[in-house]
Write a protein that holds these residues in place. Structure first.
Motif, short mmCIF file in Angstrom:
data_model
loop_
_atom_site.label_atom_id
_atom_site.label_comp_id
_atom_site.label_asym_id
_atom_site.label_seq_id
_atom_site.Cartn_x
_atom_site.Cartn_y
_atom_site.Cartn_z
N LEU A 49 0.90 -1.31 -0.17
CA LEU A 49 0.11 -0.13 -0.02
C LEU A 49 0.98 1.22 0.14
O LEU A 49 1.74 1.13 0.51
N ILE A 50 0.53 2.33 -0.59
CA ILE A 50 1.06 3.48 -0.67
C ILE A 50 0.21 4.65 0.06
O ILE A 50 -0.79 4.85 -0.42
N LEU A 51 0.84 5.35 0.82
CA LEU A 51 0.29 6.63 1.52
C LEU A 51 1.27 7.75 0.60
O LEU A 51 2.29 7.99 0.84
N LEU A 52 0.57 8.59 -0.31
CA LEU A 52 1.04 9.38 -0.84
C LEU A 52 0.65 10.82 -0.70
O LEU A 52 -0.68 11.15 -1.10
N ASP A 53 1.53 11.87 -0.45
CA ASP A 53 1.21 13.14 -0.42
C ASP A 53 1.13 13.89 -1.93
O ASP A 53 1.83 13.39 -2.61
N ILE A 54 0.54 14.87 -2.01
CA ILE A 54 0.25 15.52 -3.13
C ILE A 54 1.46 16.47 -3.56
O ILE A 54 1.90 16.41 -4.70
N MET A 55 1.76 17.33 -2.66
CA MET A 55 2.82 18.28 -2.78
C MET A 55 4.00 17.95 -2.44
O MET A 55 4.37 17.85 -1.40
N LEU A 56 4.78 17.43 -3.45
CA LEU A 56 6.41 17.15 -3.45
C LEU A 56 7.29 17.94 -4.08
O LEU A 56 6.46 18.60 -5.07
N THR A 83 -3.23 14.84 1.77
CA THR A 83 -3.00 16.31 1.45
C THR A 83 -3.78 17.03 2.18
O THR A 83 -4.58 17.08 2.81
N GLY A 84 -3.13 18.46 2.07
CA GLY A 84 -3.60 19.76 2.65
C GLY A 84 -4.91 20.06 1.85
O GLY A 84 -5.55 21.25 2.23
N MET A 85 -4.84 19.92 0.39
CA MET A 85 -5.72 20.32 -0.38
C MET A 85 -7.12 19.57 -0.10
O MET A 85 -7.57 18.85 0.27
N GLY A 86 -8.22 20.40 -0.58
CA GLY A 86 -9.64 20.25 -0.14
C GLY A 86 -10.39 19.31 -1.16
O GLY A 86 -9.56 18.48 -1.60
N GLU A 87 -11.52 19.62 -1.18
CA GLU A 87 -12.60 18.62 -2.09
C GLU A 87 -11.87 18.30 -3.71
O GLU A 87 -11.85 17.57 -4.15
N THR A 88 -11.49 19.56 -4.20
CA THR A 88 -10.89 19.53 -5.52
C THR A 88 -9.94 18.55 -5.74
O THR A 88 -9.73 17.85 -6.51
N GLY A 89 -9.06 18.57 -4.52
CA GLY A 89 -7.95 17.66 -4.73
C GLY A 89 -8.25 16.15 -4.45
O GLY A 89 -7.59 15.26 -5.29
N ARG A 90 -9.22 16.11 -3.96
CA ARG A 90 -9.81 14.75 -3.64
C ARG A 90 -10.46 14.26 -4.82
O ARG A 90 -10.20 13.04 -5.49
N ILE A 91 -11.24 15.05 -5.67
CA ILE A 91 -11.87 14.62 -6.97
C ILE A 91 -10.60 14.25 -7.90
O ILE A 91 -10.67 13.32 -8.68
N ALA A 92 -9.62 15.16 -8.09
CA ALA A 92 -8.49 14.93 -8.92
C ALA A 92 -7.89 13.55 -8.70
O ALA A 92 -7.52 12.51 -9.63
#
Length: 124
Positions: A49-56, A83-92
């Motif tokens: 399994l991978i736990l992956l941050d969006i902002m690297l 991630t610290g991003m909200g709903e938009t980031g989740r959808i993407a």
């Protein structure tokens, strides 16, 4: 067999906290702090399994997720985006094939529950 989790985040304090907590639950934790590091580690360590941050620093978690989903060797590894991003980031993220999405700051018990649920779903 011990389950291996690759934690990818450029914030060392988050990686260290997750490592300590997950190792208490008998997971083996592999660390990566960049996208390139994640790509190297996933091929040599074969995590479950991978736990992956969006902002690297070198690429986004979206790019990494997309690469993993296109690669036959990694496409079936579950990915939980952090991630610290909200709903938009989740959808993407979900649109690129992430299995779950957790917004920072996150509740550790919720994250562990999602890890178990994702792992349980692939064992069936």
């Amino acid at each position: 067999m011990q389950i291996k989790i690759l934690v990818v985040d450029d914030e060392k304090c988050i990686v260290n906290a997750l490592k300590m907590s997950l190792e208490c639950d008998n997971y083996k934790v592999i660390e990566a702090y960049t996208g390139d590091g994640a790509i190297r580690k996933v091929h040599c360590e074969a995590p479950d399994l991978i736990l992956l941050d969006i902002m690297l620093p070198d690429m986004t978690g979206y790019e990494i997720c997309n690469k993993f989903r296109k690669d036959p060797l990694t496409r079936s590894i579950p990915i939980i985006m952090l991630t610290g991003m909200g709903e938009t980031g989740r959808i993407a993220g979900m649109g690129l094939g992430a299995d779950e999405y957790i917004t920072k700051p996150f509740d550790l018990n919720e994250l562990k529950a999602k890890i178990r649920a994702v792992l349980d779903s692939i064992e069936r």
